[in-house]
Enzyme design. Structure first.
Site, PDB file in Angstrom:
ATOM      1  N   THR A   1       1.077  -0.449   0.170  1.00 32.76           N
ATOM      2  CA  THR A   1       0.303  -0.322   0.043  1.00 32.76           C
ATOM      3  C   THR A   1       0.956   1.545   0.129  1.00 32.76           C
ATOM      4  O   THR A   1       2.102   1.230   0.300  1.00 32.76           O
ATOM      5  CB  THR A   1      -1.050  -0.424   1.012  1.00 32.76           C
ATOM      6  OG1 THR A   1      -0.299   0.474   2.451  1.00 32.76           O
ATOM      7  CG2 THR A   1      -2.103  -1.501   1.175  1.00 32.76           C
ATOM      8  N   GLY A   2       0.129   2.476  -0.333  1.00 36.34           N
ATOM      9  CA  GLY A   2       1.128   3.044  -0.813  1.00 36.34           C
ATOM     10  C   GLY A   2       2.324   3.189  -1.518  1.00 36.34           C
ATOM     11  O   GLY A   2       3.577   3.745  -1.509  1.00 36.34           O
TER      12      GLY A   2
ATOM     13  N   TYR B   1       0.161  12.550  14.068  1.00 37.48           N
ATOM     14  CA  TYR B   1       0.646  11.205  13.610  1.00 37.48           C
ATOM     15  C   TYR B   1       1.805   9.947  14.340  1.00 37.48           C
ATOM     16  O   TYR B   1       2.168   8.728  14.663  1.00 37.48           O
ATOM     17  CB  TYR B   1       1.983  11.993  12.620  1.00 37.48           C
ATOM     18  CG  TYR B   1       2.548  11.033  12.126  1.00 37.48           C
ATOM     19  CD1 TYR B   1       2.458  10.638  10.904  1.00 37.48           C
ATOM     20  CD2 TYR B   1       4.163  11.069  12.246  1.00 37.48           C
ATOM     21  CE1 TYR B   1       3.319   9.373  10.373  1.00 37.48           C
ATOM     22  CE2 TYR B   1       4.956   9.908  11.813  1.00 37.48           C
ATOM     23  CZ  TYR B   1       4.598   9.195  10.863  1.00 37.48           C
ATOM     24  OH  TYR B   1       6.083   8.591  10.121  1.00 37.48           O
TER      25      TYR B   1
ATOM     26  N   GLY C   1       7.293   7.236  -2.733  1.00 35.26           N
ATOM     27  CA  GLY C   1       8.214   7.141  -1.920  1.00 35.26           C
ATOM     28  C   GLY C   1       8.319   6.250  -1.749  1.00 35.26           C
ATOM     29  O   GLY C   1       9.564   4.795  -2.039  1.00 35.26           O
TER      30      GLY C   1
END
Ligand SMILES: NC(=O)c1ccc[n+]([C@@H]2O[C@H](COP(=O)([O-])OP(=O)(O)OC[C@H]3O[C@@H](n4cnc5c(N)ncnc54)[C@H](OP(=O)(O)O)[C@@H]3O)[C@@H](O)[C@H]2O)c1
Length: 300
Positions: A17-18, A172, A22
């Site tokens: 995922t993602g 976060y 990056g």
């Protein structure tokens, strides 16, 4: 950490995922290089197709599949899981990498706080929905990308959605501590199934991190620090290692940083709090609590 313990990933299927940018994209490329078929998930089809094309260009014979879902939405996570189950008869590794930092409070389509929803609830829901497929594919692995920032985190059970007071850094850190506690609880629930769960800090990595809604640190200090940060490829070293190496084949319920096991913050080992977080998270995503191991834990 050796290269990857000498394993190849031929015949293995991995979902990242993602995976369109990056650390996630570099992880997908690293695993494709070892021979895995990789699925990458992002919100935007064009960006995801472009990332898949980059990986195919970079890695000879890479097999890359694109999945599109906005994981801030539970309906989209459910649709994603159904798509994965439909397209992947086996799933050897799930890399829960999606995550980010948002300086201001946003609400998701489900009316939840965005940082908690994307960084914790999305991987929590997706993992649970894919668990039967992972178990059927055992030995299999769930690798979750947390952060060293977890050490500053506190799970505020009285205000999980930060309705009273939202601070980007605090939200976060809480979500990254939740990643660690989720992994430890998952490992307990998966004992004896052949599915392992590990969690990691990738290092400080030069990516698009925080760019969507930058705060003081991501907006001002990150550009100055960028030259000193790890490349995405170096940031991907630990997730690639945990996803592929024979050295960590049976290792479960552990936190890693820089490719080495490390103790996470002391409060992450609070099994009662982790079971409570599991229970609260199940309610927030509308899952029955009787998922793996729950029967043995009537108090959760
Ligand atoms: N960078 C660091 O220094 C650092 C340090 C510690 C931990 N981490 C952790 O590493 C992980 C990856 O971070 P990164 O730095 O690589 O971030 P990044 O460059 O911002 O990449 C984020 C990825 O997540 C995807 N994404 C974001 N929101 C999404 C959503 N709602 N639904 C689906 N996909 C979504 C993005 O894809 P699209 O934009 O294409 O949708 C992209 O592929 C995160 O969990 C982060 O907390 C990073």
């Amino acid at each position: 950490m050796s290269d990857n313990g000498g394993e190849t990933m031929t015949d293995k299927t991995v979902l990242v995922t993602g995976g369109t940018g990056g650390i996630g994209k570099a992880t997908a490329a690293g695993l494709a290089r070892l021979g895995a078929r990789v699925g990458i998930v992002g919100r935007n089809r064009q960006r995801a197709e472009a990332a898949a094309a980059d990986i195919r260009r970079e890695v000879d014979k890479a097999v890359v599949d694109v999945f599109v879902a906005d994981m801030s939405s539970q309906a989209e996570v459910r649709r994603l899981a159904a798509d994965v189950l439909d397209r992947y008869p086996r799933l050897d590794v799930l890399v829960n990498n999606v995550g980010g930092f948002w300086a201001t409070r946003h609400s998701t389509a489900d009316g939840l706080e965005h940082t908690f929803a994307v960084n914790h609830l999305a991987p929590f829901l997706l993992t649970n929905l894919l668990l039967d497929r992972l178990r059927a594919s055992a030995p299999a692995r769930v690798v979750t990308v947390s952060s060293g920032a977890h050490a500053k985190g506190r799970i505020d059970f009285d205000d999980l959605q930060a309705e009273r007071n939202y601070q980007g850094g605090r939200a976060y850190s809480q979500s990254k501590l939740a990643n660690v506690m989720f992994t430890y609880e998952l490992a307990r629930r998966l004992e004896g199934t052949g599915v392992t769960a590990t969690v990691l800090h990738p290092g400080v990595v030069r990516t698009g991190f925080g760019a969507e809604d930058p705060g003081r640190v991501t907006g001002l200090l990150v550009p100055i620090a960028r030259p000193f940060m790890k490349t995405p490829e170096r940031g991907a070293a630990t997730p690639v290692y945990l996803a592929s190496s024979a050295e960590v084949g049976g290792v479960t319920g552990r936190y890693f940083a820089n490719g080495k096991p490390k103790r996470s913050v002391e409060r992450s080992y609070d099994a009662h709090a982790a079971a409570h977080l599991w229970s609260v998270s199940s309610k927030l995503v509308g899952l029955p609590e009787a998922l793996p191991g729950a029967a043995a834990r009537p108090d959760t």
